[in-house]
Scaffold this motif. Structure first.
Motif, PDB file in Angstrom:
ATOM      1  N   THR A 111       0.852  -1.191   0.000  1.00  0.00           N
ATOM      2  CA  THR A 111       0.000   0.000   0.000  1.00  0.00           C
ATOM      3  C   THR A 111       0.893   1.248   0.000  1.00  0.00           C
ATOM      4  O   THR A 111       1.296   1.739   1.052  1.00  0.00           O
ATOM      5  N   GLY A 112       1.206   1.713  -1.183  1.00  0.00           N
ATOM      6  CA  GLY A 112       2.039   2.909  -1.308  1.00  0.00           C
ATOM      7  C   GLY A 112       1.164   4.148  -1.255  1.00  0.00           C
ATOM      8  O   GLY A 112       0.039   4.153  -1.762  1.00  0.00           O
ATOM      9  N   ILE A 113       1.687   5.194  -0.638  1.00  0.00           N
ATOM     10  CA  ILE A 113       0.943   6.460  -0.593  1.00  0.00           C
ATOM     11  C   ILE A 113       1.500   7.375  -1.683  1.00  0.00           C
ATOM     12  O   ILE A 113       2.709   7.583  -1.797  1.00  0.00           O
ATOM     13  N   GLY A 142       5.072  10.321   8.937  1.00  0.00           N
ATOM     14  CA  GLY A 142       5.836   9.939   7.737  1.00  0.00           C
ATOM     15  C   GLY A 142       7.108   9.235   8.184  1.00  0.00           C
ATOM     16  O   GLY A 142       7.991   9.841   8.794  1.00  0.00           O
ATOM     17  N   ALA A 143       7.178   7.932   7.900  1.00  0.00           N
ATOM     18  CA  ALA A 143       8.349   7.132   8.307  1.00  0.00           C
ATOM     19  C   ALA A 143       8.899   6.436   7.071  1.00  0.00           C
ATOM     20  O   ALA A 143       9.130   5.236   7.065  1.00  0.00           O
ATOM     21  N   THR A 144       9.084   7.243   6.022  1.00  0.00           N
ATOM     22  CA  THR A 144       9.424   6.647   4.728  1.00  0.00           C
ATOM     23  C   THR A 144      10.934   6.522   4.495  1.00  0.00           C
ATOM     24  O   THR A 144      11.347   6.155   3.404  1.00  0.00           O
ATOM     25  N   GLY A 145      11.720   6.844   5.518  1.00  0.00           N
ATOM     26  CA  GLY A 145      13.162   6.621   5.409  1.00  0.00           C
ATOM     27  C   GLY A 145      13.835   7.620   4.487  1.00  0.00           C
ATOM     28  O   GLY A 145      13.196   8.451   3.845  1.00  0.00           O
ATOM     29  N   VAL A 146      15.151   7.531   4.455  1.00  0.00           N
ATOM     30  CA  VAL A 146      15.913   8.436   3.592  1.00  0.00           C
ATOM     31  C   VAL A 146      16.631   7.620   2.515  1.00  0.00           C
ATOM     32  O   VAL A 146      16.533   7.925   1.323  1.00  0.00           O
TER      33      VAL A 146
HETATM   34  C1  LIG Z   1      22.359  -1.086   2.960  1.00  0.00           C
HETATM   35  C2  LIG Z   1      22.107  -0.176   4.119  1.00  0.00           C
HETATM   36  C3  LIG Z   1      22.863  -0.299   5.283  1.00  0.00           C
HETATM   37  C4  LIG Z   1      22.631   0.538   6.365  1.00  0.00           C
HETATM   38  N1  LIG Z   1      23.390   0.393   7.487  1.00  0.00           N
HETATM   39  C5  LIG Z   1      23.154   1.198   8.549  1.00  0.00           C
HETATM   40  C6  LIG Z   1      23.912   1.070   9.753  1.00  0.00           C
HETATM   41  O1  LIG Z   1      24.785   0.230   9.870  1.00  0.00           O
HETATM   42  N2  LIG Z   1      23.646   1.916  10.778  1.00  0.00           N
HETATM   43  C7  LIG Z   1      22.673   2.883  10.693  1.00  0.00           C
HETATM   44  O2  LIG Z   1      22.460   3.621  11.659  1.00  0.00           O
HETATM   45  N3  LIG Z   1      21.957   3.013   9.561  1.00  0.00           N
HETATM   46  C8  LIG Z   1      22.163   2.214   8.499  1.00  0.00           C
HETATM   47  N4  LIG Z   1      21.422   2.363   7.358  1.00  0.00           N
HETATM   48  C9  LIG Z   1      20.410   3.415   7.290  1.00  0.00           C
HETATM   49  C10 LIG Z   1      19.001   2.825   7.433  1.00  0.00           C
HETATM   50  O3  LIG Z   1      18.279   3.408   6.418  1.00  0.00           O
HETATM   51  C11 LIG Z   1      18.447   3.103   8.804  1.00  0.00           C
HETATM   52  O4  LIG Z   1      19.301   2.566   9.783  1.00  0.00           O
HETATM   53  C12 LIG Z   1      17.063   2.559   9.092  1.00  0.00           C
HETATM   54  O5  LIG Z   1      16.909   1.230   8.671  1.00  0.00           O
HETATM   55  C13 LIG Z   1      16.019   3.449   8.477  1.00  0.00           C
HETATM   56  O6  LIG Z   1      14.761   3.027   8.890  1.00  0.00           O
HETATM   57  P1  LIG Z   1      13.488   3.811   8.356  1.00  0.00           P
HETATM   58  O7  LIG Z   1      12.315   3.059   8.816  1.00  0.00           O
HETATM   59  O8  LIG Z   1      13.600   5.244   8.733  1.00  0.00           O
HETATM   60  O9  LIG Z   1      13.632   3.772   6.773  1.00  0.00           O
HETATM   61  P2  LIG Z   1      13.590   2.535   5.803  1.00  0.00           P
HETATM   62  O10 LIG Z   1      14.190   1.350   6.401  1.00  0.00           O
HETATM   63  O11 LIG Z   1      14.117   3.014   4.503  1.00  0.00           O
HETATM   64  O12 LIG Z   1      12.026   2.231   5.667  1.00  0.00           O
HETATM   65  C14 LIG Z   1      11.148   3.123   5.033  1.00  0.00           C
HETATM   66  C15 LIG Z   1       9.979   2.326   4.504  1.00  0.00           C
HETATM   67  O13 LIG Z   1       9.008   3.221   3.987  1.00  0.00           O
HETATM   68  C16 LIG Z   1       8.436   2.653   2.840  1.00  0.00           C
HETATM   69  N5  LIG Z   1       7.868   3.706   1.999  1.00  0.00           N
HETATM   70  C17 LIG Z   1       8.546   4.674   1.353  1.00  0.00           C
HETATM   71  N6  LIG Z   1       7.696   5.451   0.666  1.00  0.00           N
HETATM   72  C18 LIG Z   1       6.459   4.963   0.888  1.00  0.00           C
HETATM   73  C19 LIG Z   1       5.165   5.351   0.439  1.00  0.00           C
HETATM   74  N7  LIG Z   1       4.989   6.403  -0.369  1.00  0.00           N
HETATM   75  N8  LIG Z   1       4.094   4.637   0.850  1.00  0.00           N
HETATM   76  C20 LIG Z   1       4.253   3.559   1.680  1.00  0.00           C
HETATM   77  N9  LIG Z   1       5.469   3.147   2.126  1.00  0.00           N
HETATM   78  C21 LIG Z   1       6.561   3.853   1.742  1.00  0.00           C
HETATM   79  C22 LIG Z   1       9.593   1.946   2.172  1.00  0.00           C
HETATM   80  O14 LIG Z   1       9.156   0.955   1.272  1.00  0.00           O
HETATM   81  C23 LIG Z   1      10.351   1.392   3.367  1.00  0.00           C
HETATM   82  O15 LIG Z   1       9.945   0.088   3.685  1.00  0.00           O
HETATM   83  C24 LIG Z   1      21.633   1.532   6.276  1.00  0.00           C
HETATM   84  C25 LIG Z   1      20.882   1.665   5.102  1.00  0.00           C
HETATM   85  C26 LIG Z   1      21.103   0.823   4.040  1.00  0.00           C
HETATM   86  C27 LIG Z   1      20.273   1.001   2.791  1.00  0.00           C
END
Ligand SMILES: Cc1cc2nc3c(=O)[nH]c(=O)nc-3n(C[C@H](O)[C@H](O)[C@H](O)COP(=O)(O)OP(=O)(O)OC[C@H]3O[C@@H](n4cnc5c(N)ncnc54)[C@H](O)[C@@H]3O)c2cc1C
Length: 501
Positions: A111-113, A142-146
């Motif tokens: 379910t993408g927004i 918003g927890a869509t990561g970077v």
């Molecule tokens: C290969 C790799 C290694 C890493 N190693 C480290 C490390 O060692 N230490 C560290 O501190 N950090 C590390 N990171 C950074 C990592 O991104 C963070 O640690 C953490 O996992 C981020 O969590 P998050 O939930 O904020 O983002 P994410 O894990 O990126 O999750 C975001 C989610 O949002 C979803 N999403 C995005 N847009 C939408 C939308 N429009 N609608 C619905 N869903 C959506 C995505 O599909 C995803 O599942 C690493 C990142 C990568 C890619």
């Protein structure tokens, strides 16, 4: 069920919608339950949870900070198999958290927004999914990561390549690399992990490097089963180990980056990395090509005991000539050479501080204000990395000026603490609308900018680093603050920095 306090004419589908099923979304969901806000829905565009650790499954994927720091403080994991755990253990840890905290029934996968629009009349957010459905919520997190949206290189002809092309963040495990001529573009954090893993399998590996990465020795080791058992039986033992690990990360990442001018910690690590390079790479020409010409810390450095020495192998070539194009047979470089290959791997990272990434959907706030245009005009900014004036009831986890370089988990917990304090306050005041004041936002932004003068990014010869830390305004929208300060602020920021109506 929606909170009775906000029921009535405009009862939303959910009190809160969390967008994103990585650790930020999971952490937010756990803490919403903890404060009794159980009417939430977590939507995730992918077909599984875990975010970065669901999507990144390339050979060698692992954390690059010690695992003891890389987990929720309230859910420590005694079972990491290594000091730097492999990615599949992080994916398993995500599943464990979802099950243990009973989140699964409130998660909707696939379910993408696509867009979020605030309706001033009802004080509700209307979210449009990729499938065209509309979901309404009082509050949105918003927890869509970077590091989420893979970025392919902008090279002419890339679509014309007749072999297999894949990005490290979308690894195709059906592709057999054995005996193939493989090229990898990029030498960042993912490339550094994948290159030593695949080099022994392939017939030939060509690594295209634009900017060399600073590589430090990796203090890694397997954690014996006996130690895991002790940690399980005596969980309190994990605490000093975690604190030691946090102190290491704080010193080498946070203090080193943000207090560069005062402490110059980075200068102590540069010779260590150069010595590591000298010890690992035999050929002086290759060594020179692998030597960074910008200061440590300008872009994400990494740790590895195997990456650099992979370049001693006869079947590995390091190419630093610029790529001019991709043709059906392979990659052409500026010296006219055609590097014929069967498989092209793009280790070219992610969209970071650029339009359409943070968050990756259109956000229209109060009175039609567009988030992206506002940031374009006024630079990336968010109060404490969480909220923006003009966007009521909308919170980001690790928005601009939220990330300080520490373990994500520590930061996720801080950001979620900030959000839940606001939500609890809104509940107490029976408010339907919560919005950070312009004054509080500006004060925080000014403070961040004033502190940035001490950061490594503006003092250590970063011009040639090609670093994704810099946004289009020339800012590095990190949080120049220690983790202790960020933690303290999340507990004590003035709740009157928000207006509740
Ligand atoms: C290969 C790799 C290694 C890493 N190693 C480290 C490390 O060692 N230490 C560290 O501190 N950090 C590390 N990171 C950074 C990592 O991104 C963070 O640690 C953490 O996992 C981020 O969590 P998050 O939930 O904020 O983002 P994410 O894990 O990126 O999750 C975001 C989610 O949002 C979803 N999403 C995005 N847009 C939408 C939308 N429009 N609608 C619905 N869903 C959506 C995505 O599909 C995803 O599942 C690493 C990142 C990568 C890619």
């Amino acid at each position: 069920m929606a909170n009775p306090a906000v029921r009535g004419e405009h009862a939303p589908d959910h009190e809160v919608i969390i967008i994103g099923g990585g650790f930020s979304g999971i952490g937010a969901a756990i803490k919403l339950d903890e404060i009794g806000m159980r009417d939430y829905l977590l939507v995730e565009q992918g077909d599984g949870i875990g975010g970065a650790w669901h999507f990144n499954t390339y050979p060698g994927v692992a954390v690059d900070i010690p695992s003891l720091s890389y987990s929720f403080s309230f859910e420590r994991n005694p079972e990491w198999s290594r000091v730097f755990a492999p990615g599949k253990e992080l994916k398993a840890y995500a599943e464990h958290c979802v099950d243990k905290y009973g989140l699964r029934s409130r998660i909707r996968l696939n379910t993408g927004i696509r867009a979020a629009r605030f309706d001033d009349a009802s004080s509700l957010w209307h979210l449009t999914t990729e499938a065209g459905e509309t979901l309404t919520a009082r509050f949105v997190i918003g927890a869509t990561g970077v590091l989420t949206q893979p970025k392919l290189p902008d090279i002419p002809g890339i679509a014309s390549f007749r072999g297999t092309t894949m990005h490290t963040a979308r690894w195709d495990h059906g592709v057999d690399l054995r005996g193939k001529r493989v090229a990898i573009i990029g030498t960042g954090a993912s490339a550094l992990q994948v290159i030593p893993e695949i080099a022994p399998e392939v017939a030939h590996l060509t690594v295209f490097q634009r900017t060399p990465i600073w590589v430090l020795p990796k203090p890694d080791a397997a954690i014996p089963g006996a130690v895991q058992q002790v940690m399980k039986r005596l969980p309190w033992l994990q605490l000093p180990a975690r604190l030691a690990s946090q102190a290491f990360v704080e010193t080498t990442f946070v203090l080193a980056a943000h207090y560069y001018r005062q402490l110059r910690i980075v200068k102590a690590f540069e010779p260590v990395a150069l010595k590591h390079l000298e010890n690992q790479v035999r050929d002086p020409v290759t060594r020179a090509k692998l030597t960074p010409r910008y200061g440590l810390g300008c872009k994400r450095p990494s740790v590895s005991n195997t990456y650099l020495k992979t370049f001693n192998r006869d079947n590995v070539a390091l190419v630093t000539e610029g790529i001019t194009g991709i043709v059906p047979e392979g990659v052409r470089t500026a010296d006219g050479v055609l590097h014929a290959i069967d498989i092209l791997i793009c280790a070219t990272g992610f969209k970071v501080f650029e339009s359409g990434n943070m968050p990756p959907f259109q956000v229209t706030g109060s009175q039609g204000r567009d988030l992206e245009s506002w940031w374009d005009a006024e630079r990336y900014q968010a109060y404490e990395g969480v909220s923006m004036p003009g966007f009521p009831n909308f919170f980001l986890i690790l928005g601009p000026n939220g990330y300080n370089g520490a373990s994500y988990f520590q930061l996720i917990e801080q950001q979620v603490r900030h959000i839940t304090r606001c939500l609890k306050q809104a509940r107490t005041r029976k408010a339907r609308r919560v919005e950070v004041t312009r004054e509080a936002n500006d004060r925080y932004f000014r403070d961040m900018k004033a502190r940035s003068g001490s950061q490594v990014f503006f003092n250590n010869g970063c011009a040639s680093a090609n670093s994704y830390y810099f946004d289009k305004h020339g800012d590095v929208p990190f949080r120049p603050a220690t983790s202790l300060e960020a933690h303290w602020r999340s507990m004590t920021f003035d709740l009157n920095d928000y207006v509740y109506r």
